[in-house]
Design an enzyme around this catalytic site. Structure first.
Site, short mmCIF file in Angstrom:
data_model
loop_
_atom_site.label_atom_id
_atom_site.label_comp_id
_atom_site.label_asym_id
_atom_site.label_seq_id
_atom_site.Cartn_x
_atom_site.Cartn_y
_atom_site.Cartn_z
N ASP A 10 0.99 -0.99 0.05
CA ASP A 10 0.01 -0.05 0.18
C ASP A 10 0.87 1.30 0.15
OD1 ASP A 10 -2.39 1.63 0.70
OD2 ASP A 10 -1.42 1.65 2.73
N ASP A 12 -0.12 4.93 0.94
CA ASP A 12 -0.45 5.99 2.31
C ASP A 12 -0.38 5.35 3.58
OD1 ASP A 12 -0.97 8.55 0.61
OD2 ASP A 12 -2.32 7.14 -0.54
N ASP A 209 -2.34 -0.76 5.98
CA ASP A 209 -2.73 -0.12 7.03
C ASP A 209 -3.99 0.33 7.02
OD1 ASP A 209 -2.40 3.42 7.02
OD2 ASP A 209 -2.01 2.10 5.20
#
Length: 259
Positions: A10, A12, A209
């Site tokens: 991922d 960000d 996240d």
């Protein structure tokens, strides 16, 4: 000899910290993985044009964008899953009635259906990207859109979830949710890549996240949640590493034995 694997990251809160900076340890870890012969890919909710600089910096040419709706393998489009335009048109009309702006997004650009709105400005600015959506209320006509953004307060998306069954709504900011095709996810995009490349489950890794990483972390066998992830995201993962601010990618790769 290390067995060749595929690792999806991922962006960000995973590759980039909360200042949208790439930690030195993360960059060095990515290049080490590539030198060892591993396939390194990105899996993000962002549009392709929102992370072109990052791809160039890391030399990554395979990615899952728009939460699985636009998938590229070695620079070539492997899979795309556009939104239902008639349903999106109906949603946009309903959103206008509620004073909720919508941003239309294809693989090249993004356009807003209102000239300006504080929710758009505030949320897009957090991405720290050079491009900002300009005004074109008819951008959805005659083109394939892979994701849209609905701007509303937390909880207000419930009425859209009930009314528009063709879409899933995934919140990424207190003022905004992603609109993606029903059932679309990073996990589905990843499936396309691993099937094409022939990686077994034991060779697949994923780091994330956010709430849009839930399916990915629950599906990929060797999944790693960042220390800064919410508890629901951590519960979906096999491993939990340190936060992005504490060199979480580097430590996570060590934890799973890839470094």
């Amino acid at each position: 000899m290390i067995k060749r694997s595929v690792i999806f990251f991922d962006i960000d809160g995973t590759l980039l910290n909360h200042e949208k900076q790439l930690p030195i340890s993360t960059k060095e870890a990515i290049f080490t993985l590539k030198e060892q012969g591993h396939e390194v890919a990105i899996a993000t909710g962002r549009a392709p044009f929102m992370f072109e600089d990052l791809r160039n910096e890391l030399g990554i040419h395979t990615f899952v964008s728009y939460n699985g709706q636009y998938v590229v393998l070695n620079g070539e489009v492997l899979y795309s899953n556009p939104l239902n335009i008639s349903s999106l048109e109906a949603l946009t009309a309903f959103a206008l009635h509620n004073n909720h702006p919508v941003v239309f997004m294809d693989h090249e650009d993004m356009k807003a259906n209102v000239p300006e709105h504080p929710y758009i400005k505030t949320s897009i600015e957090t991405l720290k990207i050079s491009r900002f959506p300009t005004y074109d209320p008819h951008y959805y006509k005659g083109r394939e859109l892979y994701q849209s953004l609905l701007f509303c307060l937390e909880g207000e998306e419930r009425q859209y979830e009930q009314k528009f069954q063709d879409f899933d709504f995934v919140r990424w900011h207190p003022f905004s949710v992603d609109i993606v095709p029903k059932g679309g996810s990073k996990a589905k995009g990843i499936e396309r890549i691993v099937e094409k490349l022939g990686f077994q489950q034991e060779q697949q890794y994923a780091f994330g996240d956010g709430l849009n990483d839930l399916e990915m972390l629950a599906t990929v066998k060797n999944s790693v949640a960042m220390g800064n992830a919410e508890d629901t995201v951590k519960k979906a993962a096999k491993y939990i590493t340190k936060s992005v601010e504490e060199n979480g990618v580097f430590h996570g790769l060590q934890m799973v034995g890839l470094l």
